[in-house]
Design a protein around this motif. Sequence first.
Motif, PDB file in Angstrom:
ATOM      1  N   ILE A 111       0.170   5.724  -8.750  1.00 30.28           N
ATOM      2  CA  ILE A 111       0.751   5.198  -7.512  1.00 30.28           C
ATOM      3  C   ILE A 111       2.247   5.470  -7.432  1.00 30.28           C
ATOM      4  N   ARG A 151       3.724  -1.941  -9.025  1.00 29.05           N
ATOM      5  CA  ARG A 151       3.347  -2.601  -7.774  1.00 29.05           C
ATOM      6  C   ARG A 151       3.989  -3.980  -7.730  1.00 29.05           C
ATOM      7  N   ARG A 163       1.251  -7.527   0.659  1.00 29.68           N
ATOM      8  CA  ARG A 163       0.966  -6.917   1.964  1.00 29.68           C
ATOM      9  C   ARG A 163       1.998  -7.336   2.993  1.00 29.68           C
ATOM     10  N   TRP A 215      -5.111  -0.130   6.270  1.00 33.11           N
ATOM     11  CA  TRP A 215      -5.569  -0.218   4.878  1.00 33.11           C
ATOM     12  C   TRP A 215      -7.097  -0.158   4.821  1.00 33.11           C
ATOM     13  N   PHE A 274       1.101  -3.506  -4.078  1.00 31.54           N
ATOM     14  CA  PHE A 274       1.640  -2.323  -3.414  1.00 31.54           C
ATOM     15  C   PHE A 274       2.941  -1.867  -4.060  1.00 31.54           C
ATOM     16  N   ASP A 303       3.307   3.159  -1.144  1.00 25.16           N
ATOM     17  CA  ASP A 303       2.530   2.579  -0.050  1.00 25.16           C
ATOM     18  C   ASP A 303       3.418   2.325   1.162  1.00 25.16           C
TER      19      ASP A 303
END
Length: 330
Positions: free
Chosen positions: A18, A22, A26, A44, A59, A63
Amino acid sequence: MTDPSWADARREVEDFLIGGERTLTRGDVAEQAGVPAERTGRLWSALGFPRVPDDVEAFAGSDLDALKLLEDLVHQDAFDETEALTIARTLGQSMARLAEWQADLLRRVIVERGSGDDPAAVVAAVRTLAPLMEDLQAYTWRRHLLVTAGRMMSALATNDADGDGGHSTAAVGFADIVGFTSLSRRIDADELRALLERFEGVSNDVVSRSGGRVVKTLGDEVLFVCDDAPSACEIAFALHDEVPDSDDRIALRIGLAFGDVLPRYGDVYGPTVNIASRLTSHARPGTTLVDDEMTAAIRAADLDVDLRSVPPLHVRGYRHLKPHVVRRSS
């Protein structure tokens, strides 16, 4: 209980893929991107990812960057929100299938190296192989875009700006493995995998070298398109010749139709596609059925083939199809 070293390895692989840790929820992503939370949730889901609770830090910065990119495209009138969701679904479905295959490939490579029980070796393999696959993926996409962009520009050069709503004329073909359900019950999983890989590999090679495009493979069936009747016939003949294996466990039936199609997000739609599908289901093993329009196109091209009429078909949605069997000239 999971070995702590495996838990650490999984986190390391996830952060690597990624592009960072993270640390965002959201709500954080929606706020920093300036996008309503409901819209981020819809995007999403459209991408095919499972719903994440609002308070979970699931995330990363990548993202956030992806969401900003989508918003930039919407604001530049590249497409509206409805089309953005459709594009997200299409990308999500395509990438999910690709990711499943790549993860299985990684697993097999790791096991064959004898390092499947070593978390550190697994992490090292992912760090080495994933970027290589990513680069190859990007190169392949650009080469395919080069071809399709050329077709798009040729169409723009020869038609008016409004076009015809995106419709184009094409030859559409379905090739189906005869008796696949019965065959899959008689052989083991390894044999079945090998047969399917042979079918997909040979089909892709045959269609590509004749200037066609494989639209999709549905297990025991492949859908392809090309520009003209001669190419479609050559593809059909070559598929019948090359797909069967040395044990004659695979035989094909093929249906070809010619006419207007509606290209949409890499797929094709319309009556021509439906007719090709219906013809395939009624073709005898080892034969190719063609519709009236394809028959006319073959005759107009003066191909050296044999055309033999067969009794009309009464199939769902199309009463009185008048197909012909097409074969190489004897």
